[in-house]
Design a protein around this motif. Structure first.
Motif, mmCIF file in Angstrom:
data_model
loop_
_atom_site.group_PDB
_atom_site.id
_atom_site.type_symbol
_atom_site.label_atom_id
_atom_site.label_comp_id
_atom_site.label_asym_id
_atom_site.label_seq_id
_atom_site.Cartn_x
_atom_site.Cartn_y
_atom_site.Cartn_z
ATOM 1 N N ARG A 35 0.833 -1.215 0.000
ATOM 2 C CA ARG A 35 0.000 0.000 0.000
ATOM 3 C C ARG A 35 0.863 1.258 0.000
ATOM 4 O O ARG A 35 0.539 2.234 -0.676
ATOM 5 C CB ARG A 35 -0.963 -0.004 1.174
ATOM 6 C CG ARG A 35 -2.182 -0.864 0.907
ATOM 7 C CD ARG A 35 -3.350 -0.504 1.796
ATOM 8 N NE ARG A 35 -3.086 -0.662 3.208
ATOM 9 C CZ ARG A 35 -3.440 -1.711 3.946
ATOM 10 N NH1 ARG A 35 -4.088 -2.718 3.382
ATOM 11 N NH2 ARG A 35 -3.187 -1.765 5.223
ATOM 12 N N ALA A 39 0.878 3.972 -2.892
ATOM 13 C CA ALA A 39 0.599 5.370 -2.590
ATOM 14 C C ALA A 39 1.679 6.282 -3.165
ATOM 15 O O ALA A 39 1.386 7.383 -3.637
ATOM 16 C CB ALA A 39 0.495 5.565 -1.085
ATOM 17 N N ASP A 42 0.787 6.470 -6.798
ATOM 18 C CA ASP A 42 -0.505 7.059 -7.122
ATOM 19 C C ASP A 42 -0.824 8.367 -6.412
ATOM 20 O O ASP A 42 -1.828 9.001 -6.727
ATOM 21 C CB ASP A 42 -1.629 6.059 -6.791
ATOM 22 C CG ASP A 42 -1.446 4.743 -7.520
ATOM 23 O OD1 ASP A 42 -0.805 4.731 -8.593
ATOM 24 O OD2 ASP A 42 -1.934 3.723 -6.998
ATOM 25 N N THR A 44 -1.593 8.783 -3.002
ATOM 26 C CA THR A 44 -2.692 8.541 -2.056
ATOM 27 C C THR A 44 -2.596 9.462 -0.853
ATOM 28 O O THR A 44 -1.555 10.049 -0.574
ATOM 29 C CB THR A 44 -2.648 7.066 -1.595
ATOM 30 O OG1 THR A 44 -2.637 6.244 -2.751
ATOM 31 C CG2 THR A 44 -3.833 6.690 -0.751
ATOM 32 N N ASP A 45 -3.673 9.558 -0.121
ATOM 33 C CA ASP A 45 -3.797 10.366 1.097
ATOM 34 C C ASP A 45 -2.610 10.140 2.042
ATOM 35 O O ASP A 45 -2.344 9.001 2.440
ATOM 36 C CB ASP A 45 -5.112 9.971 1.785
ATOM 37 C CG ASP A 45 -5.274 10.610 3.147
ATOM 38 O OD1 ASP A 45 -4.778 11.724 3.357
ATOM 39 O OD2 ASP A 45 -5.906 9.972 4.010
ATOM 40 N N PRO A 46 -1.896 11.206 2.430
ATOM 41 C CA PRO A 46 -0.730 11.074 3.301
ATOM 42 C C PRO A 46 -1.036 10.407 4.647
ATOM 43 O O PRO A 46 -0.197 9.685 5.188
ATOM 44 C CB PRO A 46 -0.266 12.515 3.523
ATOM 45 C CG PRO A 46 -0.872 13.299 2.429
ATOM 46 C CD PRO A 46 -2.110 12.581 2.010
ATOM 47 N N GLU A 47 -2.213 10.624 5.192
ATOM 48 C CA GLU A 47 -2.538 10.000 6.487
ATOM 49 C C GLU A 47 -2.670 8.484 6.349
ATOM 50 O O GLU A 47 -2.320 7.742 7.265
ATOM 51 C CB GLU A 47 -3.810 10.615 7.081
ATOM 52 C CG GLU A 47 -3.613 12.043 7.545
ATOM 53 C CD GLU A 47 -2.359 12.239 8.405
ATOM 54 O OE1 GLU A 47 -2.159 11.503 9.389
ATOM 55 O OE2 GLU A 47 -1.562 13.143 8.094
ATOM 56 N N ARG A 48 -3.149 8.013 5.222
ATOM 57 C CA ARG A 48 -3.218 6.568 4.966
ATOM 58 C C ARG A 48 -1.797 5.992 4.861
ATOM 59 O O ARG A 48 -1.501 4.919 5.365
ATOM 60 C CB ARG A 48 -4.008 6.324 3.673
ATOM 61 C CG ARG A 48 -4.153 4.896 3.274
ATOM 62 C CD ARG A 48 -5.088 4.151 4.190
ATOM 63 N NE ARG A 48 -4.291 3.149 4.875
ATOM 64 C CZ ARG A 48 -4.669 2.473 5.950
ATOM 65 N NH1 ARG A 48 -5.842 2.676 6.487
ATOM 66 N NH2 ARG A 48 -3.900 1.597 6.505
ATOM 67 N N ARG A 50 0.883 7.266 6.282
ATOM 68 C CA ARG A 50 1.429 7.285 7.642
ATOM 69 C C ARG A 50 0.974 6.063 8.433
ATOM 70 O O ARG A 50 1.763 5.423 9.118
ATOM 71 C CB ARG A 50 0.978 8.546 8.373
ATOM 72 C CG ARG A 50 2.031 9.562 8.533
ATOM 73 C CD ARG A 50 1.517 10.724 9.379
ATOM 74 N NE ARG A 50 1.469 11.950 8.639
ATOM 75 C CZ ARG A 50 2.542 12.627 8.257
ATOM 76 N NH1 ARG A 50 3.722 12.187 8.526
ATOM 77 N NH2 ARG A 50 2.429 13.747 7.583
#
Length: 131
Positions: A35, A39, A42, A44-48, A50
């Motif tokens: 993942r 990320a 792609d 992806t959301d930085p919090e995801r 993290r």
């Protein structure tokens, strides 16, 4: 919290040779590594990212590899406890020490039965380090 870019930098440097991916599979955290890599590709959301890095770090820490994507870790004291944890083990006896550290469990502190420095032919030195 360490900056996300620094953590990804550390991770990327460890990816060469395939050992990181192999160990991630072995330690049951390969999906988090995949993942994170997805990320990075792609955006992806930085919090995801993290959260996956935290899970990856925890998975490796359970197997003795601490601070995979972070430089250092602090362990807060549990409320109701006193003192500090103590790390006990054997270190290099040389004036200019190598980085060898072992928690070899035979021998006695200061005794001759502990592990030996092959370069000097002398026993390693017993240390107790308060964390």
């Amino acid at each position: 919290m360490h900056d996300l870019a620094d953590r990804l930098d550390r991770l990327c440097r460890l990816l060469g040779g395939g050992e990181l991916a192999r160990r991630a599979r072995e330690y049951g955290v390969a999906e988090h590594l995949e993942r994170v890599l997805g990320a990075v590709r792609d955006g992806t959301d930085p919090e995801r990212v993290r959260a996956d890095l935290e899970a990856l770090d925890e998975g490796f820490a359970r197997h003795g590899i601490d601070g995979l994507t972070t430089r250092t870790r602090a362990y807060p004291r549990l409320s109701g406890t006193v003192g500090h944890p103590v790390l006990r083990g054997w270190v290099c006896p040389a004036t200019h020490r190598c980085s060898r550290f072992t928690q070899h469990d035979t021998g006695t502190p200061g005794g001759d039965a502990g592990p030996v420095c092959e370069a000097l032919g002398t026993p390693l030195v017993w240390v107790e380090i308060e964390l």
